[in-house]
Design a protein around this motif. Structure first.
Motif, PDB file in Angstrom:
ATOM      1  N   MET A 119      31.617  35.362  50.280  1.00  0.00           N
ATOM      2  CA  MET A 119      30.303  35.810  49.345  1.00  0.00           C
ATOM      3  C   MET A 119      29.960  34.230  48.673  1.00  0.00           C
ATOM      4  O   MET A 119      30.441  33.765  48.301  1.00  0.00           O
ATOM      5  N   SER A 120      28.590  34.404  48.545  1.00  0.00           N
ATOM      6  CA  SER A 120      28.012  33.170  47.891  1.00  0.00           C
ATOM      7  C   SER A 120      27.841  33.332  46.829  1.00  0.00           C
ATOM      8  O   SER A 120      28.165  34.387  46.120  1.00  0.00           O
ATOM      9  N   THR A 121      27.485  32.387  45.771  1.00  0.00           N
ATOM     10  CA  THR A 121      27.031  32.488  44.357  1.00  0.00           C
ATOM     11  C   THR A 121      26.075  33.638  44.033  1.00  0.00           C
ATOM     12  O   THR A 121      25.198  33.733  45.066  1.00  0.00           O
ATOM     13  N   ILE A 122      25.950  34.034  43.029  1.00  0.00           N
ATOM     14  CA  ILE A 122      24.988  35.149  42.750  1.00  0.00           C
ATOM     15  C   ILE A 122      24.202  34.555  41.367  1.00  0.00           C
ATOM     16  O   ILE A 122      24.673  33.598  40.764  1.00  0.00           O
ATOM     17  N   ALA A 123      23.125  35.226  41.255  1.00  0.00           N
ATOM     18  CA  ALA A 123      22.225  34.594  40.306  1.00  0.00           C
ATOM     19  C   ALA A 123      22.211  35.582  39.190  1.00  0.00           C
ATOM     20  O   ALA A 123      22.495  36.890  39.413  1.00  0.00           O
ATOM     21  N   VAL A 124      22.458  34.936  37.960  1.00  0.00           N
ATOM     22  CA  VAL A 124      22.655  35.871  36.687  1.00  0.00           C
ATOM     23  C   VAL A 124      21.469  35.568  35.755  1.00  0.00           C
ATOM     24  O   VAL A 124      20.959  34.532  35.735  1.00  0.00           O
ATOM     25  N   THR A 125      21.011  36.694  34.940  1.00  0.00           N
ATOM     26  CA  THR A 125      19.976  36.520  33.888  1.00  0.00           C
ATOM     27  C   THR A 125      20.374  37.148  32.690  1.00  0.00           C
ATOM     28  O   THR A 125      21.539  37.531  32.259  1.00  0.00           O
ATOM     29  N   ASP A 126      19.603  36.728  31.805  1.00  0.00           N
ATOM     30  CA  ASP A 126      19.829  36.981  30.300  1.00  0.00           C
ATOM     31  C   ASP A 126      19.992  38.724  30.424  1.00  0.00           C
ATOM     32  O   ASP A 126      20.977  39.201  29.857  1.00  0.00           O
ATOM     33  N   ALA A 127      19.443  39.450  31.099  1.00  0.00           N
ATOM     34  CA  ALA A 127      19.319  40.954  31.486  1.00  0.00           C
ATOM     35  C   ALA A 127      20.518  41.413  32.039  1.00  0.00           C
ATOM     36  O   ALA A 127      21.222  42.520  31.554  1.00  0.00           O
ATOM     37  N   ASN A 128      21.053  40.768  32.892  1.00  0.00           N
ATOM     38  CA  ASN A 128      22.342  41.082  33.630  1.00  0.00           C
ATOM     39  C   ASN A 128      23.623  40.386  33.250  1.00  0.00           C
ATOM     40  O   ASN A 128      24.753  40.623  33.830  1.00  0.00           O
ATOM     41  N   PHE A 129      23.554  39.545  32.496  1.00  0.00           N
ATOM     42  CA  PHE A 129      24.543  38.752  32.065  1.00  0.00           C
ATOM     43  C   PHE A 129      25.896  39.495  31.521  1.00  0.00           C
ATOM     44  O   PHE A 129      27.104  39.207  32.257  1.00  0.00           O
ATOM     45  N   GLU A 130      25.844  40.437  30.918  1.00  0.00           N
ATOM     46  CA  GLU A 130      27.006  41.390  30.378  1.00  0.00           C
ATOM     47  C   GLU A 130      27.577  42.077  31.483  1.00  0.00           C
ATOM     48  O   GLU A 130      28.844  42.092  31.690  1.00  0.00           O
ATOM     49  N   GLU A 131      26.657  42.531  32.328  1.00  0.00           N
ATOM     50  CA  GLU A 131      27.289  43.438  33.414  1.00  0.00           C
ATOM     51  C   GLU A 131      27.998  42.573  34.333  1.00  0.00           C
ATOM     52  O   GLU A 131      29.090  42.915  34.911  1.00  0.00           O
ATOM     53  N   GLU A 132      27.285  41.443  34.861  1.00  0.00           N
ATOM     54  CA  GLU A 132      27.849  40.807  35.905  1.00  0.00           C
ATOM     55  C   GLU A 132      28.980  39.618  35.491  1.00  0.00           C
ATOM     56  O   GLU A 132      29.865  39.470  36.346  1.00  0.00           O
ATOM     57  N   VAL A 133      29.070  39.377  34.340  1.00  0.00           N
ATOM     58  CA  VAL A 133      29.888  38.336  33.969  1.00  0.00           C
ATOM     59  C   VAL A 133      30.948  38.749  33.086  1.00  0.00           C
ATOM     60  O   VAL A 133      32.098  38.831  33.128  1.00  0.00           O
ATOM     61  N   LEU A 134      30.505  39.241  31.887  1.00  0.00           N
ATOM     62  CA  LEU A 134      31.383  39.824  30.723  1.00  0.00           C
ATOM     63  C   LEU A 134      32.119  40.932  31.187  1.00  0.00           C
ATOM     64  O   LEU A 134      33.248  41.231  30.622  1.00  0.00           O
ATOM     65  N   LYS A 135      31.796  41.953  32.047  1.00  0.00           N
ATOM     66  CA  LYS A 135      32.103  43.283  32.346  1.00  0.00           C
ATOM     67  C   LYS A 135      32.877  42.964  33.571  1.00  0.00           C
ATOM     68  O   LYS A 135      33.510  44.083  34.351  1.00  0.00           O
ATOM     69  N   SER A 136      32.877  41.875  34.367  1.00  0.00           N
ATOM     70  CA  SER A 136      33.437  41.624  35.579  1.00  0.00           C
ATOM     71  C   SER A 136      34.856  41.905  35.768  1.00  0.00           C
ATOM     72  O   SER A 136      35.731  41.513  34.612  1.00  0.00           O
ATOM     73  N   ASP A 137      35.628  42.416  36.942  1.00  0.00           N
ATOM     74  CA  ASP A 137      36.983  42.436  36.963  1.00  0.00           C
ATOM     75  C   ASP A 137      37.532  41.401  37.572  1.00  0.00           C
ATOM     76  O   ASP A 137      38.897  41.341  37.674  1.00  0.00           O
ATOM     77  N   LYS A 138      36.968  40.162  37.739  1.00  0.00           N
ATOM     78  CA  LYS A 138      37.694  39.142  38.121  1.00  0.00           C
ATOM     79  C   LYS A 138      36.963  37.925  37.462  1.00  0.00           C
ATOM     80  O   LYS A 138      36.001  38.104  36.823  1.00  0.00           O
ATOM     81  N   PRO A 139      37.717  36.713  37.359  1.00  0.00           N
ATOM     82  CA  PRO A 139      37.076  35.622  36.506  1.00  0.00           C
ATOM     83  C   PRO A 139      35.520  35.161  37.315  1.00  0.00           C
ATOM     84  O   PRO A 139      35.613  35.391  38.421  1.00  0.00           O
ATOM     85  N   VAL A 140      34.847  34.859  36.337  1.00  0.00           N
ATOM     86  CA  VAL A 140      33.321  34.537  36.822  1.00  0.00           C
ATOM     87  C   VAL A 140      32.982  33.093  36.312  1.00  0.00           C
ATOM     88  O   VAL A 140      33.334  32.855  34.971  1.00  0.00           O
TER      89      VAL A 140
END
Length: 107
Positions: free
Chosen positions: A1-22
């Motif tokens: 898996m390559s890097t993912i793009a995160v935004t202000d809109a999806n930061f909480e879902e993609e980073v803060l709620k992730s089940d593994k380190p980000v």
């Protein structure tokens, strides 16, 4: 898996709620050192895909999240575990140093 793009809109879902380190790379297109570490982070994201997600946030397109985490200079790498900031690193470094830092931080 390559890097993912995160935004202000999806930061909480993609980073803060992730089940593994980000690991979030705060960067900008005009930043030379950011461009230097980009390929290394892509490679590391493949090599450590089962252990960590590597995300990139363009600070020019997203200002709220970088402000919230006090980003004053880039590249700025922040590792999140269980929704919490657990480690950070300012500036560029060779791939081996970046990978070693990430592995130590997620251990």
């Amino acid at each position: 898996m390559s890097t993912i793009a995160v935004t202000d809109a999806n930061f909480e879902e993609e980073v803060l709620k992730s089940d593994k380190p980000v690991l979030v790379d705060f960067w900008a297109d005009w930043c030379g050192p950011c461009k230097m570490i980009g390929p290394a982070l892509e490679e590391i994201s493949e090599e450590l895909a089962d252990q960590v997600t590597i995300a990139k946030m363009d600070i020019m397109a997203n200002s709220d999240t970088p402000m919230q985490f006090g980003v004053k200079s880039i590249p700025y790498l922040v590792l999140f575990k269980n929704g919490e900031k657990v480690a950070d690193k300012l500036g560029a470094a060779p791939k081996s140093a970046l990978k070693g830092w990430i592995e130590g931080a997620i251990a």
